[in-house]
Design an enzyme around this catalytic site. Structure first.
Site, PDB file in Angstrom:
ATOM      1  N   HIS A 100       0.887  -1.167   0.000  1.00  0.00           N
ATOM      2  CA  HIS A 100       0.000   0.000   0.000  1.00  0.00           C
ATOM      3  C   HIS A 100       0.926   1.218   0.000  1.00  0.00           C
ATOM      4  CE1 HIS A 100      -2.347  -3.034   2.275  1.00  0.00           C
ATOM      5  NE2 HIS A 100      -3.432  -2.440   1.826  1.00  0.00           N
ATOM      6  N   ASP A 103       2.343   1.922   3.351  1.00  0.00           N
ATOM      7  CA  ASP A 103       3.279   0.966   3.958  1.00  0.00           C
ATOM      8  C   ASP A 103       4.712   1.377   3.685  1.00  0.00           C
ATOM      9  OD1 ASP A 103       0.976  -0.619   4.166  1.00  0.00           O
ATOM     10  OD2 ASP A 103       1.518  -1.824   2.404  1.00  0.00           O
ATOM     11  N   GLU A 231     -10.562  -6.992  -4.818  1.00  0.00           N
ATOM     12  CA  GLU A 231     -10.384  -8.070  -3.840  1.00  0.00           C
ATOM     13  C   GLU A 231     -11.646  -8.171  -2.988  1.00  0.00           C
ATOM     14  OE1 GLU A 231      -6.727  -7.895  -1.540  1.00  0.00           O
ATOM     15  OE2 GLU A 231      -7.770  -8.764   0.170  1.00  0.00           O
ATOM     16  N   ASP A 295      -4.442 -13.710  -2.623  1.00  0.00           N
ATOM     17  CA  ASP A 295      -3.852 -13.383  -1.325  1.00  0.00           C
ATOM     18  C   ASP A 295      -3.827 -14.680  -0.524  1.00  0.00           C
ATOM     19  OD1 ASP A 295      -3.278 -10.827  -1.939  1.00  0.00           O
ATOM     20  OD2 ASP A 295      -4.496  -9.905  -0.369  1.00  0.00           O
ATOM     21  N   ASP A 306     -10.960 -11.560  10.441  1.00  0.00           N
ATOM     22  CA  ASP A 306      -9.915 -11.707   9.433  1.00  0.00           C
ATOM     23  C   ASP A 306      -8.566 -11.908  10.118  1.00  0.00           C
ATOM     24  OD1 ASP A 306      -8.915 -11.621   6.875  1.00  0.00           O
ATOM     25  OD2 ASP A 306      -8.931  -9.435   6.733  1.00  0.00           O
ATOM     26  N   ASP A 308      -5.874 -13.461   9.039  1.00  0.00           N
ATOM     27  CA  ASP A 308      -4.692 -13.373   8.150  1.00  0.00           C
ATOM     28  C   ASP A 308      -3.534 -14.249   8.610  1.00  0.00           C
ATOM     29  OD1 ASP A 308      -5.898 -11.608   6.400  1.00  0.00           O
ATOM     30  OD2 ASP A 308      -4.918  -9.821   7.180  1.00  0.00           O
ATOM     31  N   ASP A 338      -0.586 -12.339   2.173  1.00  0.00           N
ATOM     32  CA  ASP A 338      -1.255 -11.338   3.008  1.00  0.00           C
ATOM     33  C   ASP A 338      -1.488 -12.012   4.362  1.00  0.00           C
ATOM     34  OD1 ASP A 338      -2.621  -9.305   4.109  1.00  0.00           O
ATOM     35  OD2 ASP A 338      -4.185  -9.175   2.587  1.00  0.00           O
TER      36      ASP A 338
END
Ligand code: XLS
Ligand code: CA
Ligand code: CA
Length: 438
Positions: A100, A103, A231, A295, A306, A308, A338
């Site tokens: 991103h 980031d 997404e 992802d 979520d 992850d 991700d």
């Protein structure tokens, strides 16, 4: 030159007999499988946000890992993050990364200052990419973290917020193009709503589609020749996300004439949050010519959020890779981790061990998927299950020449259906086990 992860060695393939933690047991990057190296089948990418920024902060507590790399000045921290990222990619033999805008560079006091920060760090990253031979899988804009996006970005009821989102996406596209990225992702972020009591859903969706159209047109005008992706994710942060799942997104793209410009980036954890299997979401993308990128992570089926997690469920990675193979493999897309280490897995070594676990799980998944295809029993079973459409009335249905009258006459002549055959789900599941475990 400073080493950021001195306790992590260069990770190499040692085979399944190895008990060395910092070694690949199944991922052998240059091994040729079905005509191409594993690294090209899998196209692993490091996620910049989790890996270089995520510090384990959650709703109940502070971070458990330090990602400031010993610096205090924001720009200096982000320079160090960049060096650290490339050291990790080298050590893990990962060819791609995803980011991103926020980031890779810190926000300044104004949009202008933020953009200057981004330009400066992008130049550093561009040089590091050349030096380390790394590529961008996709870029995106973080239009969900800043308080201005509290009601959404492209779907905010505030036109000024829409303008900010557009400005941010414009710069993120420029950054992606500068870094040679072949993908640009729209993840809904806060594009959804909590209650219809305060929401004009039609206006919000119209605005979002316009923003996506603007992004496509601008991206193409500055030479972006990669894929745009949406997404899907059903919930979190908002209750109703507009990009709920693959089928919902396809409906949206078609309604607004965006389906030629966008493919899907399917995330495993988002699939299960939507009440689907990962395989289902991938298959929906594939049969609609919208298979783009993945992802690669996993959720915890006992939790409704979520998480992850790094993917370690080989049954899932095998069925995922079966879909990837059926789709003809990746073109511009790949497998982006991700995924984040658990809050309690807070050491630098945990980062490497988690990537190794994820990469080995997908390597196993690829190996099993190839065997399932070579074995052929699953494919044969599915083909035969539909063979009533190959002749007689079935052929007329499949080539769409049958009429309602003809079908009625045929049904009456049958008296009753006498030829249904078993779906044999349990048998088919046992075939997967026998292929997996020999
Ligand atoms: C969040 C999403 C996000 C996207 C990129 O749930 O997974 O990280 O992949 O914005
Ligand atoms: Ca994601
Ligand atoms: Ca996620």
């Amino acid at each position: 030159m400073k080493e950021y992860f001195p306790t992590i060695p260069k990770v190499k393939y040692e085979g399944s007999a190895s008990n060395q933690p910092f070694a690949f047991k199944y991922y052998n990057p240059d091994e040729i499988i079905c005509g191409k190296p594993m690294r090209e089948h899998l196209k692993f990418a490091l996620s910049y946000w989790h890996t270089l920024c995520g510090d384990g902060t959650d709703m109940f507590g502070r971070g458990t890992a330090d990602k400031s790399f010993g610096e205090k000045d924001p720009m200096e921290i982000y320079r160090q993050k960049a060096y650290a990222a490339f050291e990790l990619m080298d050590k893990l033999d990962i060819d791609y990364f995803c980011f991103h805008d926020r980031d890779i560079a810190p926000e300044g006091n104004t949009l202008k200052e933020t953009n200057q920060n981004l330009t400066e760090i992008t130049e550093l990253i561009e040089n590091l990419m050349k030096e380390h031979h790394k590529k961008v899988l996709w870029g995106t804009a973080n239009c969900f973290n800043h308080p201005r996006y509290m009601h959404g970005a492209g779907t905010s009821p505030n036109a000024d917020v829409f303008a900010f989102a557009a400005a941010q996406i414009k710069k993120a596209l420029e950054t992606t193009v500068k870094l040679g990225g072949k993908g640009y992702v729209f993840w809904g972020g806060r594009e959804g709503y909590e209650t219809l009591l305060n929401t004009d859903m039609k206006a919000e969706q119209d605005h979002m589609a316009f923003l996506m159209r603007l992004a496509v047109d601008y991206g193409r005008s500055i030479g972006f020749d990669g894929d745009f992706y949406v997404e899907p994710k059903p919930k979190e942060p908002t209750k109703h996300q507009y990009d709920f799942d693959a089928a919902t997104v396809l409906g949206f793209l078609r309604k607004y004439g965006l389906d030629q410009d966008f493919k899907l980036n399917i995330e495993a954890n988002h699939a299960t949050l939507a009440g689907h299997t990962f395989q289902h979401e991938l298959a929906i993308a594939r049969i609609n010519d919208a298979f783009g990128s993945i992802d690669a992570n996993q959720g915890d089926l006992l939790l409704g959020w979520d998480t992850d997690q790094f993917p370690t469920n080989v049954y899932e990675t095998a069925l995922c890779m079966l879909e990837v193979l059926k789709a003809g493999g990746f073109t511009n897309g790949g497998l982006n981790f991700d995924a984040k280490t658990r809050r309690g897995s807070f050491t630098p070594e945990d980062i490497a061990l988690s990537y190794i676990a994820g990469m080995d799980s997908f390597a196993l998944g690829l190996r099993i998927a190839v065997k399932l295809m070579e074995d052929g029993r699953l494919e044969k079973f599915v083909k035969e299950r539909y063979n009533s459409f190959e002749s007689g009335i079935g052929a007329k249905i499949s080539n769409q020449t049958a009429t309602m009258e003809e079908l009625e006459e045929y049904a009456i002549s049958l008296g009753e259906v006498s030829t249904n055959i078993s779906g044999k789900q349990e048998y088919l599941e046992s075939i997967i086990n026998s292929v997996m475990f020999g």
